[in-house]
Motif scaffolding. Structure first.
Motif, mmCIF file in Angstrom:
data_model
loop_
_atom_site.group_PDB
_atom_site.id
_atom_site.type_symbol
_atom_site.label_atom_id
_atom_site.label_comp_id
_atom_site.label_asym_id
_atom_site.label_seq_id
_atom_site.Cartn_x
_atom_site.Cartn_y
_atom_site.Cartn_z
ATOM 1 N N GLU A 154 -59.968 73.970 -32.645
ATOM 2 C CA GLU A 154 -60.932 74.186 -33.728
ATOM 3 C C GLU A 154 -62.369 74.131 -33.208
ATOM 4 N N ALA A 155 -62.627 73.219 -32.260
ATOM 5 C CA ALA A 155 -63.967 73.119 -31.678
ATOM 6 C C ALA A 155 -64.329 74.409 -30.946
ATOM 7 N N ALA A 156 -63.354 74.980 -30.241
ATOM 8 C CA ALA A 156 -63.598 76.250 -29.543
ATOM 9 C C ALA A 156 -63.890 77.360 -30.547
ATOM 10 N N ARG A 157 -63.261 77.262 -31.717
ATOM 11 C CA ARG A 157 -63.471 78.301 -32.734
ATOM 12 C C ARG A 157 -64.907 78.279 -33.261
ATOM 13 N N ILE A 158 -65.447 77.064 -33.535
ATOM 14 C CA ILE A 158 -66.825 77.017 -34.053
ATOM 15 C C ILE A 158 -67.844 77.129 -32.926
ATOM 16 N N GLY A 159 -67.397 76.866 -31.670
ATOM 17 C CA GLY A 159 -68.260 77.071 -30.514
ATOM 18 C C GLY A 159 -68.952 75.816 -30.019
ATOM 19 N N PHE A 160 -68.925 75.649 -28.679
ATOM 20 C CA PHE A 160 -69.625 74.533 -28.057
ATOM 21 C C PHE A 160 -71.093 74.905 -27.855
ATOM 22 N N PRO A 161 -71.986 73.902 -27.830
ATOM 23 C CA PRO A 161 -71.757 72.459 -27.904
ATOM 24 C C PRO A 161 -71.436 72.008 -29.321
ATOM 25 N N VAL A 162 -70.710 70.866 -29.402
ATOM 26 C CA VAL A 162 -70.353 70.307 -30.698
ATOM 27 C C VAL A 162 -70.798 68.851 -30.764
ATOM 28 N N LEU A 163 -70.870 68.354 -31.992
ATOM 29 C CA LEU A 163 -71.193 66.957 -32.228
ATOM 30 C C LEU A 163 -69.976 66.276 -32.832
ATOM 31 N N VAL A 164 -69.498 65.222 -32.171
ATOM 32 C CA VAL A 164 -68.379 64.422 -32.663
ATOM 33 C C VAL A 164 -68.972 63.197 -33.344
ATOM 34 N N LYS A 165 -68.574 62.938 -34.598
ATOM 35 C CA LYS A 165 -69.119 61.762 -35.277
ATOM 36 C C LYS A 165 -68.094 61.172 -36.235
ATOM 37 N N PRO A 166 -68.134 59.857 -36.417
ATOM 38 C CA PRO A 166 -67.223 59.214 -37.360
ATOM 39 C C PRO A 166 -67.470 59.684 -38.789
ATOM 40 N N GLY A 174 -71.259 55.893 -32.741
ATOM 41 C CA GLY A 174 -70.063 56.645 -32.398
ATOM 42 C C GLY A 174 -70.273 58.125 -32.184
ATOM 43 N N MET A 175 -71.486 58.626 -32.417
ATOM 44 C CA MET A 175 -71.732 60.056 -32.249
ATOM 45 C C MET A 175 -71.721 60.438 -30.769
ATOM 46 N N GLU A 176 -71.116 61.569 -30.465
ATOM 47 C CA GLU A 176 -71.019 62.063 -29.086
ATOM 48 C C GLU A 176 -71.319 63.558 -29.068
ATOM 49 N N VAL A 177 -72.231 63.964 -28.181
ATOM 50 C CA VAL A 177 -72.510 65.386 -27.970
ATOM 51 C C VAL A 177 -71.629 65.885 -26.842
ATOM 52 N N ALA A 197 -64.452 49.790 -34.548
ATOM 53 C CA ALA A 197 -65.164 48.514 -34.419
ATOM 54 C C ALA A 197 -66.264 48.373 -35.465
ATOM 55 N N ALA A 198 -66.966 49.466 -35.757
ATOM 56 C CA ALA A 198 -68.123 49.391 -36.655
ATOM 57 C C ALA A 198 -67.756 49.593 -38.120
ATOM 58 N N PHE A 199 -66.741 50.452 -38.388
ATOM 59 C CA PHE A 199 -66.466 50.831 -39.775
ATOM 60 C C PHE A 199 -65.012 50.637 -40.203
ATOM 61 N N SER A 200 -64.162 50.180 -39.261
ATOM 62 C CA SER A 200 -62.722 50.008 -39.529
ATOM 63 C C SER A 200 -62.068 51.311 -39.960
ATOM 64 N N ASP A 201 -62.535 52.429 -39.446
ATOM 65 C CA ASP A 201 -62.013 53.752 -39.812
ATOM 66 C C ASP A 201 -62.297 54.694 -38.647
ATOM 67 N N ASP A 202 -61.242 55.275 -38.047
ATOM 68 C CA ASP A 202 -61.449 56.122 -36.867
ATOM 69 C C ASP A 202 -61.422 57.618 -37.175
ATOM 70 N N ALA A 203 -61.527 57.998 -38.463
ATOM 71 C CA ALA A 203 -61.562 59.420 -38.819
ATOM 72 C C ALA A 203 -62.852 60.056 -38.292
ATOM 73 N N LEU A 204 -62.742 61.307 -37.832
ATOM 74 C CA LEU A 204 -63.876 61.996 -37.215
ATOM 75 C C LEU A 204 -64.174 63.327 -37.885
ATOM 76 N N VAL A 205 -65.425 63.755 -37.741
ATOM 77 C CA VAL A 205 -65.872 65.083 -38.152
ATOM 78 C C VAL A 205 -66.456 65.760 -36.920
ATOM 79 N N ILE A 206 -66.164 67.040 -36.755
ATOM 80 C CA ILE A 206 -66.716 67.820 -35.644
ATOM 81 C C ILE A 206 -67.614 68.903 -36.220
ATOM 82 N N GLU A 207 -68.847 68.995 -35.708
ATOM 83 C CA GLU A 207 -69.798 69.992 -36.192
ATOM 84 C C GLU A 207 -70.412 70.760 -35.031
#
Length: 638
Positions: A154-166, A174-177, A197-207
């Motif tokens: 899916e990340a390849a579909r929207i195109g890099f670079p992407v932002l990974v965030k909780p 937790g944000m990662e470029v 660790a910070a939010f007790s929830d490991d769900a992520l969004v990719i943008e």
């Protein structure tokens, strides 16, 4: 509205700590409301505990065992007769569980309802929700339930670079470029670990990552009658690791039609969830195409940077929160006037890659003539358990250029000794040509790095030498003097001198003298080292006597001649939260080996060279700054 002298509530509990707890307590006192503080074992002597009318211990130092415990907060409120809870920001400020627990126990939650918290507290759900109400969003997707392989596709579909965030939480945690697809698995692992660790929830969004984004947010307020107003926008573009550094209101010159669309979209987003209380709707604008506006998230709470909005509106936003929570209607939004700029002073070292600093504050002297919202005072302890924010310095003027100049001057008069700070770097930002011109994007700070450590100046060295006690033989022994003293007859006339060692392992020599007329200020810590500051800079100096210098030279000679093995050392005090390699495996220089977390930030220790790695720590170990955590050898040890 009600008379200011008629309490809206009798007692309000402040479920937070640091500068926001002090800030809320200050307003509660002005409103004639009794305040209750909560504290962990690490905050027994914290300023907010002393300043509240009552205080309740809620657990040990780790936030998960104290400030993040809904049951402990509710019990403290019931124990003290609090009719309402103000959650501040961070911790439980966006907690559906706390809001629900308040409703169940008949306590007013000074914040939005659970429906708004549930929708806007999940970034993936918020994206879908506001998009359905005509608010533009950044291209991306919800990664919940997807495998890493599916996420990569899916990340390849929207195109890099992407932002990974909780999906949960905020503050950039937790944000990662990710620019290279090969780095995506590591980024996903790190983001999930921090999110848990910070939010007790490991769900992520990719943008999709916008190359030159400006981060603009809109302050909104809603009341219980269904009315939502906006109080203008804030420029929050200057960031480091997705943490805001300098904020201002209004923004640094966006087009009027773009501003209008921002404000309208923010109100529409808030209205879509029947929002009540203070909230912030955050947007990205492409610096190269300012007509493009994208919603990124809504923070369902007061923001750290709310003072700049207060300064240009003349409102007390905390008082407004309390009044709205008590059922009072909102009045028309006031006209904005002037320009306000806020700098966040952190306990961190820009010279060492912004690594956090811990320790006791030996001296804190805030500047006069500007607003200062401080988390600490002289004697406060800064630990690795919580956010490293020391204070917020806010300058106001009729125009932006003057406000920036006033902020720079205020920072030059801010004294913090005992921990490293980012004040010198903040001053560099205030004077940067692009900053002054308003040519901003979130990558601007990176263009000013690395930030080199400047050697202490003459006035700083003079202040440090003057801070030595008269009986300190290292400064007073004739055998340590640099003036050529010897038995037999007097030497040529020179002043006595003392040698210091900086934290960068550099030796500097200063005359033993009284400090010159300057802003240089010095204090000694419990280890005998001397902290000295001038014009916003501070350095830590350790006195070296004749024996120390001889031992140092022997150590350097031995190190150069010995067949030592390269070691990876902890860049800061913290906790080992991940070990990425098996002991005895082969590694390549630059490979991440161990991750260390402190102050909600995670830092990797990389392989210093190619070879076989030997891990010297275990998961969960507490390490000190400079402690070896891995060793890399050229061959397997026997």
């Amino acid at each position: 509205m009600k008379n200011d002298h008629q309490p809206l509530f009798d007692t309000v509990l402040v479920a937070n700590r640091g500068e926001i707890a002090r800030r809320v307590i200050r307003t509660l006192r002005a409103l004639g409301i009794r305040s209750v503080a909560v504290y962990s074992d690490a905050d027994v002597h914290a300023p907010h505990v002393r300043e509240a009318d009552a205080a309740v211990r809620i657990g040990p130092a780790p936030a998960a065992e104290s400030y993040l415990r809904v049951d402990a907060v509710i019990e403290a409120a019931q124990q003290t007769g609090a009719q309402a809870i103000h959650p501040g920001y961070g911790f439980l400020s966006e907690s559906v569980d706390l809001a629900a627990a308040c409703a169940d126990t008949g306590i007013t939650f000074i914040g939005p309802g659970t429906a708004a918290l549930e929708i806007m507290g999940d970034k993936a759900r918020a994206r879908q929700h506001v998009a359905a109400h005509g608010v533009p969003v950044v291209p991306g997707f919800d990664a919940a339930g997807l495998t890493d392989e599916q996420i990569a596709n899916e990340a390849a579909r929207i195109g890099f670079p992407v932002l990974v965030k909780p999906s949960a939480g905020g503050g950039g945690k937790g944000m990662e470029v990710v620019t290279d697809p090969a780095d995506l698995p590591r980024a996903l692992s790190s983001a999930r670990r921090i999110a848990i660790a910070a939010f007790s929830d490991d769900a992520l969004v990719i943008e999709r990552l916008i190359s030159r984004p400006r981060h603009i947010e809109v302050q909104v307020f809603g009341d219980t009658r269904g009315r939502v107003i906006e109080l203008g926008e804030r420029e929050c573009t200057l960031q480091r690791r997705h943490q805001k550094v300098i904020e201002e209101a209004p923004s640094a010159g966006i087009p009027d039609d773009t501003r209008r669309r921002l404000l309208d979209a923010a109100v529409r987003a808030a209205e879509s969830v029947s929002y009540v209380g203070a909230g912030t709707v955050e947007f990205l604008i492409d610096a190269d195409s300012p007509d493009d506006v994208f919603f990124i998230e809504m923070n369902t709470r007061l923001q750290v940077e709310h003072p700049v909005t207060e300064e240009v509106t003349g409102l007390d936003l905390v008082a407004l929160q309390v009044r709205v929570a008590a059922g009072e209607p909102l009045e028309a939004a006031p006209r904005l006037h002037g320009h306000a700029v806020e700098a966040r002073v952190y306990a961190e070292s820009p010279e060492r890659g912004f690594l956090p600093s811990t320790g006791r504050v030996l001296l804190f002297e805030p500047p006069a003539g500007v607003r200062v919202d401080a988390a600490v005072e002289t004697g406060s302890e800064i630990t690795g358990h919580y956010d490293p924010l020391i204070a917020k310095i806010v300058a106001v003027a009729d125009d932006r250029r003057t406000a920036l100049a006033r902020l720079d001057d205020a920072l030059s008069r801010t004294v913090v000794l005992g921990v490293e700070t980012n004040i010198a770097f903040l001053r560099l930002l205030c004077r940067d040509a692009r900053m002054r011109a308003g040519d901003l994007d979130t990558g601007l700070i990176e263009t000013l790095l690395p930030f080199p450590a400047a050697p202490p100046g003459d006035a700083m060295l003079a202040a440090a030498s003057a801070a030595l006690p008269p009986h300190d033989v290292r400064a007073g022994s004739p055998w340590d003097r640099a003036n050529g003293w010897r038995l037999g007859r007097p030497a040529p006339a020179e002043r006595d001198a003392v040698t210091f060692l900086t934290d960068d392992d550099e030796e500097v020599t200063a005359p033993v003298m009284s400090p010159r007329a300057s802003r240089a200020t010095a204090r000694r810590d419990t280890d005998g080292a001397i902290w000295v500051g001038e014009d916003g800079r501070s350095v830590r100096l350790r006195v070296l006597d004749r024996r120390d210098r001889a031992l140092r030279r022997l150590a350097v000679r031995d190190a150069e001649s010995a067949a030592t093995e390269p070691e990876g050392r902890a860049p800061m005090p913290g906790t080992v939260v991940a070990i990425h390699v098996q002991d005895g495996s082969r590694v390549t220089a630059g490979d991440p080996l161990v991750s260390i977390e402190a102050m909600k930030m995670e830092h990797p220790v990389s392989a210093p060279t190619d070879g076989v790695v030997h891990v010297l720590v275990a998961l969960g170990d507490q390490v000190r700054r400079g402690q070896p955590v891995v060793r890399v050898t050229m061959q397997e040890e026997r």
